[in-house]
Design a protein around this motif. Structure first.
Motif, PDB file in Angstrom:
ATOM      1  N   GLN A   1      -6.965  12.918  -9.314  1.00  0.00           N
ATOM      2  CA  GLN A   1      -5.537  12.265  -9.526  1.00  0.00           C
ATOM      3  C   GLN A   1      -5.545  11.270  -8.617  1.00  0.00           C
ATOM      4  N   LEU A   2      -6.261  10.983  -7.388  1.00  0.00           N
ATOM      5  CA  LEU A   2      -6.372   9.786  -6.702  1.00  0.00           C
ATOM      6  C   LEU A   2      -6.773   8.545  -7.543  1.00  0.00           C
ATOM      7  N   VAL A   3      -7.760   8.722  -8.347  1.00  0.00           N
ATOM      8  CA  VAL A   3      -8.345   7.769  -9.136  1.00  0.00           C
ATOM      9  C   VAL A   3      -7.410   7.467 -10.115  1.00  0.00           C
ATOM     10  N   LYS A   4      -6.782   8.165 -10.861  1.00  0.00           N
ATOM     11  CA  LYS A   4      -5.858   7.995 -11.823  1.00  0.00           C
ATOM     12  C   LYS A   4      -4.732   7.177 -11.158  1.00  0.00           C
ATOM     13  N   THR A   5      -4.016   7.659 -10.140  1.00  0.00           N
ATOM     14  CA  THR A   5      -2.990   7.030  -9.461  1.00  0.00           C
ATOM     15  C   THR A   5      -3.343   5.446  -9.164  1.00  0.00           C
ATOM     16  N   PHE A   6      -4.602   5.371  -8.401  1.00  0.00           N
ATOM     17  CA  PHE A   6      -4.971   4.217  -7.997  1.00  0.00           C
ATOM     18  C   PHE A   6      -5.202   3.220  -9.285  1.00  0.00           C
ATOM     19  N   ASP A   7      -5.703   3.718 -10.242  1.00  0.00           N
ATOM     20  CA  ASP A   7      -5.941   2.937 -11.347  1.00  0.00           C
ATOM     21  C   ASP A   7      -4.591   2.585 -11.862  1.00  0.00           C
ATOM     22  N   ASN A   8      -3.556   3.328 -12.049  1.00  0.00           N
ATOM     23  CA  ASN A   8      -2.359   2.728 -12.264  1.00  0.00           C
ATOM     24  C   ASN A   8      -1.861   1.630 -11.419  1.00  0.00           C
ATOM     25  N   HIS A   9      -2.144   1.740 -10.366  1.00  0.00           N
ATOM     26  CA  HIS A   9      -1.673   0.593  -9.411  1.00  0.00           C
ATOM     27  C   HIS A   9      -2.629  -0.491  -9.777  1.00  0.00           C
ATOM     28  N   LEU A  10      -3.846  -0.593 -10.205  1.00  0.00           N
ATOM     29  CA  LEU A  10      -4.558  -1.553 -10.359  1.00  0.00           C
ATOM     30  C   LEU A  10      -3.965  -2.190 -11.836  1.00  0.00           C
ATOM     31  N   ARG A  11      -3.589  -1.484 -12.727  1.00  0.00           N
ATOM     32  CA  ARG A  11      -2.987  -1.839 -13.880  1.00  0.00           C
ATOM     33  C   ARG A  11      -1.923  -3.063 -13.618  1.00  0.00           C
ATOM     34  N   THR A  12      -1.199  -2.647 -12.607  1.00  0.00           N
ATOM     35  CA  THR A  12      -0.151  -3.709 -12.245  1.00  0.00           C
ATOM     36  C   THR A  12      -0.675  -4.764 -11.534  1.00  0.00           C
ATOM     37  N   ALA A  13      -1.554  -4.434 -10.598  1.00  0.00           N
ATOM     38  CA  ALA A  13      -1.919  -5.445  -9.511  1.00  0.00           C
ATOM     39  C   ALA A  13      -3.030  -6.499 -10.116  1.00  0.00           C
ATOM     40  N   SER A  14      -3.904  -5.793 -10.827  1.00  0.00           N
ATOM     41  CA  SER A  14      -5.085  -6.626 -11.283  1.00  0.00           C
ATOM     42  C   SER A  14      -5.243  -6.660 -12.819  1.00  0.00           C
ATOM     43  N   GLY A  15      -4.417  -6.098 -13.550  1.00  0.00           N
ATOM     44  CA  GLY A  15      -4.675  -6.043 -14.890  1.00  0.00           C
ATOM     45  C   GLY A  15      -5.866  -5.398 -15.592  1.00  0.00           C
TER      46      GLY A  15
ATOM     47  N   GLY B   1     -10.616  10.797   2.864  1.00  0.00           N
ATOM     48  CA  GLY B   1     -11.318   9.755   3.108  1.00  0.00           C
ATOM     49  C   GLY B   1     -11.442   8.707   2.155  1.00  0.00           C
ATOM     50  N   PRO B   2     -11.650   9.145   0.937  1.00  0.00           N
ATOM     51  CA  PRO B   2     -11.484   8.102  -0.379  1.00  0.00           C
ATOM     52  C   PRO B   2     -10.124   7.506  -0.270  1.00  0.00           C
ATOM     53  N   MET B   3      -9.130   8.129   0.202  1.00  0.00           N
ATOM     54  CA  MET B   3      -7.576   7.667   0.080  1.00  0.00           C
ATOM     55  C   MET B   3      -7.736   6.541   1.100  1.00  0.00           C
ATOM     56  N   LEU B   4      -8.074   6.624   2.375  1.00  0.00           N
ATOM     57  CA  LEU B   4      -8.165   5.665   3.333  1.00  0.00           C
ATOM     58  C   LEU B   4      -8.951   4.451   2.922  1.00  0.00           C
ATOM     59  N   MET B   5     -10.079   4.725   2.118  1.00  0.00           N
ATOM     60  CA  MET B   5     -10.940   3.608   1.923  1.00  0.00           C
ATOM     61  C   MET B   5     -10.225   2.566   0.674  1.00  0.00           C
ATOM     62  N   LEU B   6      -9.302   3.210   0.003  1.00  0.00           N
ATOM     63  CA  LEU B   6      -8.732   2.681  -0.959  1.00  0.00           C
ATOM     64  C   LEU B   6      -7.399   1.654  -0.258  1.00  0.00           C
ATOM     65  N   LYS B   7      -7.007   2.154   0.825  1.00  0.00           N
ATOM     66  CA  LYS B   7      -5.939   1.901   1.464  1.00  0.00           C
ATOM     67  C   LYS B   7      -6.617   0.278   2.321  1.00  0.00           C
ATOM     68  N   HIS B   8      -7.611   0.404   2.677  1.00  0.00           N
ATOM     69  CA  HIS B   8      -8.189  -0.685   3.468  1.00  0.00           C
ATOM     70  C   HIS B   8      -9.065  -1.645   2.611  1.00  0.00           C
ATOM     71  N   PHE B   9      -9.783  -1.318   1.494  1.00  0.00           N
ATOM     72  CA  PHE B   9     -10.413  -2.230   0.736  1.00  0.00           C
ATOM     73  C   PHE B   9      -9.840  -2.659  -0.576  1.00  0.00           C
ATOM     74  N   SER B  10      -8.618  -2.119  -1.019  1.00  0.00           N
ATOM     75  CA  SER B  10      -8.314  -2.635  -2.181  1.00  0.00           C
ATOM     76  C   SER B  10      -7.943  -3.998  -2.374  1.00  0.00           C
ATOM     77  N   PRO B  11      -7.492  -4.790  -0.968  1.00  0.00           N
ATOM     78  CA  PRO B  11      -7.111  -6.032  -1.152  1.00  0.00           C
ATOM     79  C   PRO B  11      -8.347  -6.964  -1.311  1.00  0.00           C
ATOM     80  N   PHE B  12      -9.568  -6.512  -1.394  1.00  0.00           N
ATOM     81  CA  PHE B  12     -10.603  -7.099  -1.884  1.00  0.00           C
ATOM     82  C   PHE B  12     -10.830  -7.249  -3.371  1.00  0.00           C
ATOM     83  N   LEU B  13     -10.042  -6.539  -4.074  1.00  0.00           N
ATOM     84  CA  LEU B  13     -10.148  -6.685  -5.685  1.00  0.00           C
ATOM     85  C   LEU B  13      -9.284  -7.733  -6.141  1.00  0.00           C
ATOM     86  N   PRO B  14      -9.726  -8.216  -7.322  1.00  0.00           N
ATOM     87  CA  PRO B  14      -9.289  -9.519  -7.811  1.00  0.00           C
ATOM     88  C   PRO B  14      -7.776  -9.024  -8.352  1.00  0.00           C
ATOM     89  N   LYS B  15      -6.883  -9.992  -8.465  1.00  0.00           N
ATOM     90  CA  LYS B  15      -5.712 -10.048  -8.955  1.00  0.00           C
ATOM     91  C   LYS B  15      -5.420 -10.195 -10.280  1.00  0.00           C
TER      92      LYS B  15
END
Length: 265
Positions: free
Chosen positions: A186-200, A121-135
């Motif tokens: 693990q999901l949070v850590k993986t997503f945060d690694n993505h944000l390091r690249t996408a959002s700094g 459930g949270p994984m799908l939420m990240l899929k669809h709502f991560s585009p709203f986060l700052p670059k």
């Protein structure tokens, strides 16, 4: 950039208390989700409050049905275009518990539902709502009035649990719940690694452990908890928001408890 908040779900328990607290302490729009009874939930959240009810939007969303997640995200896109708005604070808090005491009590359908709710459930939420986060190149918001009550960094917080910690597991049991919450970490850590690249440093992700709270999820176990360790949902909501506001970049990708202490993986 105009700010907004997401709490999903907020129909009861900690999610409801978080929504109430965010509405009380910020001035930006708040989007909450529920599977049903949307008008009733809105009425209950507004009860006894004097803030502008137009700030609150209740959307239908069921983490077991990706189409509802996509529809809710599409509605948010029309309400808060990413070019002029950013999701400054989100709490993703679906939870389900089947407390298996031994391997013989593991039921496939129950375990699958646990993972679909707590982890996928949270994984799908990240899929669809991560585009709203700052670059990464987004300019910081310098409007102090608008930032009041928010963390200085756009933060996605997902509900975990101390029992999701592998190093802290000394009692066993609760197979599907423990495993699903370990998956959340693990999901949070993986997503945060993505944000390091996408959002700094403009966006981070964290996991949260709320302690044992007086909600339907934990009511069968209240008798086993010391009185000073059994928390009211309103108090926990206040603490978790304070924790999220204080974590900062150094605390990204980790799990934090209600007292601001790190929960080891």
């Amino acid at each position: 950039m105009a700010l907004w908040t997401l709490i999903s779900p907020a129909s009861r328990g900690i999610g409801f208390a978080l929504a109430k607290r965010v509405l009380q302490t910020t001035s930006a729009p708040v989007v909450v989700t529920a599977r049903k009874d949307l008008d009733k939930i809105k009425e209950e959240l507004l009860q006894g409050e004097d803030f502008d009810e137009s700030r609150l939007k209740v959307l239908k969303l069921d983490v077991l049905d990706e189409s509802t997640v996509a529809d809710a995200a599409a509605e948010c896109k029309s309400l808060f275009p990413p070019k002029s708005h950013q999701l400054q604070l989100s709490f993703i808090v679906p939870g389900l518990l089947f407390p298996e005491k031994s391997p013989s009590q593991i039921n496939y359908d129950d375990a699958l539902l646990t993972f679909r709710t707590n982890t996928l459930g949270p994984m799908l939420m990240l899929k669809h709502f991560s585009p709203f986060l700052p670059k990464k190149n987004a300019a910081p918001n310098e409007n102090q009035d608008e930032m009041k009550g928010f963390p200085s960094i756009a933060t996605t917080a997902i509900m975990s649990a101390r029992v999701g910690s592998i190093s802290d597991n000394r009692l066993g049991g609760w197979y599907s719940y423990r495993a699903s919450k370990a998956g959340v970490n693990q999901l949070v850590k993986t997503f945060d690694n993505h944000l390091r690249t996408a959002s700094g440093d403009n966006a981070i992700a964290v996991a949260l452990h709320p302690g044992t709270v007086k909600t339907d999820l934990s009511k069968d176990f209240w008798g086993n908890v010391k009185k000073d360790k059994l928390f009211e949902r309103e108090w926990v909501a206040e603490r978790l928001i304070d924790v999220v506001k204080g974590v900062g970049v150094d605390g990204r990708g980790k799990c934090w408890d209600w007292d601001g202490k790190e929960v080891s993986p």
